[in-house]
Design a protein around this motif. Structure first.
Motif, PDB file in Angstrom:
ATOM      1  N   PHE A   6     -60.317 -22.908  38.287  1.00  0.00           N
ATOM      2  CA  PHE A   6     -60.649 -22.575  36.501  1.00  0.00           C
ATOM      3  C   PHE A   6     -60.470 -23.507  35.658  1.00  0.00           C
ATOM      4  O   PHE A   6     -58.417 -22.826  35.246  1.00  0.00           O
ATOM      5  N   GLU A   7     -61.380 -23.939  34.735  1.00  0.00           N
ATOM      6  CA  GLU A   7     -60.976 -24.704  33.276  1.00  0.00           C
ATOM      7  C   GLU A   7     -59.598 -25.487  34.496  1.00  0.00           C
ATOM      8  O   GLU A   7     -58.687 -25.633  33.948  1.00  0.00           O
ATOM      9  N   GLY A   8     -59.883 -26.240  35.291  1.00  0.00           N
ATOM     10  CA  GLY A   8     -59.167 -27.370  36.162  1.00  0.00           C
ATOM     11  C   GLY A   8     -57.792 -27.464  36.615  1.00  0.00           C
ATOM     12  O   GLY A   8     -57.409 -27.597  36.722  1.00  0.00           O
ATOM     13  N   LYS A   9     -58.016 -25.971  36.922  1.00  0.00           N
ATOM     14  CA  LYS A   9     -56.417 -24.982  37.436  1.00  0.00           C
ATOM     15  C   LYS A   9     -56.749 -25.006  38.534  1.00  0.00           C
ATOM     16  O   LYS A   9     -58.434 -24.383  38.477  1.00  0.00           O
ATOM     17  N   THR A  57     -56.402 -21.209  41.054  1.00  0.00           N
ATOM     18  CA  THR A  57     -56.268 -19.866  40.558  1.00  0.00           C
ATOM     19  C   THR A  57     -55.627 -19.286  41.746  1.00  0.00           C
ATOM     20  O   THR A  57     -55.234 -17.816  41.444  1.00  0.00           O
ATOM     21  N   CYS A  90     -59.265 -31.455  40.038  1.00  0.00           N
ATOM     22  CA  CYS A  90     -60.186 -31.927  39.670  1.00  0.00           C
ATOM     23  C   CYS A  90     -60.721 -33.053  40.943  1.00  0.00           C
ATOM     24  O   CYS A  90     -60.239 -33.302  41.981  1.00  0.00           O
ATOM     25  N   SER A 115     -52.916 -27.911  38.415  1.00  0.00           N
ATOM     26  CA  SER A 115     -54.165 -28.746  37.865  1.00  0.00           C
ATOM     27  C   SER A 115     -55.051 -29.619  38.960  1.00  0.00           C
ATOM     28  O   SER A 115     -54.434 -30.554  39.564  1.00  0.00           O
TER      29      SER A 115
END
Ligand SMILES: Cc1cc2nc3c(=O)[nH]c(=O)nc-3n(C[C@H](O)[C@H](O)[C@H](O)COP(=O)(O)O)c2cc1C
Length: 367
Positions: free
Chosen positions: A72-75, A77, A37, A35
């Motif tokens: 991507f989507e907070g994680k 990749t 951000c 995770s």
């Protein structure tokens, strides 16, 4: 070779100059599924941001990070994570007088000798701003370590002659004082010392200490990539660092084997421990499971406002009065940089250690 890439498995590549458009980093080798951000990065960058106290340069930079890739989507990749911080408050004209002359103690002379061309604005690549990229990468490394229960922490142990003894540490107050010292009284004493240096148009240095708790045994790759060797390289690569110690470091030279050896014992649950930690958590270049302890000696800021003797590019002797905005003491802003380089090194060696034994490989790949 520009020497701007560090690490083997968790690899960082930093770029950018102090008065260029931006500074940044690309991380290659961060596992997928973490995770992450911008706030995670920003929190750490805010710890080295300029202009936060009278003991730091008054360059007014927000140092807001942008993540360009790899999330991507907070994680994460598993692809390269690219991050940048735009430079906003450049005052390049302040550096006009160092275009043709060399600041004593800075990198101006050696950059010119090596490349024959130098971005003199704010010190270019040799500026403390380059460390933004390291702190951004370090924030990612620290997040990985926290997921594994490993906690890295740095703080100011000494400023000039004001030093804190280990038994006087109060870690609850590190963030309460602008010098990041774990003792209120010593922080006050040190603040008075720095103010006195500033009043004389002078600067001072000090010591950053960094620890890593709950490290497993086995980190470090003998012989050239020993844990202590890698840490020394990582920390010495920070501008203004002039020495690195692990454990008792230079004090060990005055000791005896009978005092310096850390005795081994066994807990009632069968686990191994040492009754002291003079080695600072490293034996034979490999982590021994106790707390990692390192210290970095940081020199006084070379850009001081009193008049100094120097030479011009044409090798003419002159006096120089440096302008621009400078840290009167680099130590408090270097704290998070030392912590970041330690975290990056530990993650790199944790990844390397994954295939040290067949049984570890089998655990990963056996069907
Ligand atoms: C966080 C940080 C901030 C720094 N700020 C300054 C500064 O304001 N003025 C300065 O002359 N040097 C500053 N430095 C130190 C220079 O980058 C460094 O002295 C220079 O690159 C020469 O390298 P050396 O000291 O390792 O020989 C800073 C370093 C760091 C890590």
């Amino acid at each position: 070779m520009s020497g701007s890439i560090y690490g083997t498995h968790f690899k960082i590549s930093t770029w950018g100059e102090s008065h260029g458009k931006a500074v940044g980093v690309v991380i290659d080798g961060c596992p997928a599924g973490l995770s992450l951000c911008e706030e995670d990065i920003q929190k750490q960058l805010d710890r080295r941001k300029p202009g936060q106290s009278k003991f730091a340069t008054h360059r007014a930079e927000e140092d807001t990070v942008e993540i360009l890739s790899g999330i991507f989507e907070g994680k994460t990749t598993g692809t390269p994570i690219s991050m940048l911080v735009h430079n906003k408050d450049q005052r390049s004209k302040d550096y006009g007088n160092i275009a043709y002359s060399y600041r004593p103690g800075h990198a101006d002379y050696t950059f010119d000798e090596k490349y024959g061309i130098r971005d003199y604005r704010g010190g270019g690549r040799s500026s403390g701003r380059e460390t933004i990229a390291r702190v951004a990468a370090g924030a990612v490394a620290s997040k990985i370590l926290l997921e594994l229960g490993i906690h890295v922490r740095a703080y100011t142990k000494a400023i000039g002659p004001v030093s804190i003894d280990n038994e006087d540490y109060d870690f609850s107050c590190i963030q309460d004082n602008p010098l990041n010292m774990p003792n209120r009284g010593k922080a006050q004493e040190a603040a008075e010392y720095v103010s006195e240096c500033m009043a004389h148009y002078d600067s001072c240095g000090g010591i950053v200490e960094c620890t890593a708790e709950h490290l497993p045994t086995g980190l470090g790759e003998p012989v050239f990539d020993k844990l202590d060797a890698c840490l020394a390289k990582a920390i010495m690569s920070i501008g203004a660092v002039k020495g690195v110690e692990i454990g008792d470091g230079f004090e060990a030279a005055k000791s005896n084997g009978s005092k310096n050896n850390d005795p081994f014992r066994i807990h009632s649950d069968g686990s191994v421990f040492k009754t002291s930690n003079h080695a600072g958590g490293v034996l034979g270049g490999i982590s021994d499971g106790s707390t990692l302890i390192l210290r970095a000696a940081i020199k006084p800021t070379s850009s001081i406002f009193s008049t100094q003797q120097t030479i011009t590019k044409d090798h003419e002797e002159i006096d120089i009065a440096i302008k621009g905005r400078h840290d009167p003491v680099i130590v408090p802003r270097a704290v998070v940089v030392v912590e970041s380089m330690t975290a990056i090194t530990l993650v790199d060696l944790l990844f390397a250690n994954m295939y040290a034994k067949m049984e570890s490989l089998k655990k990963l790949y056996e069907r």
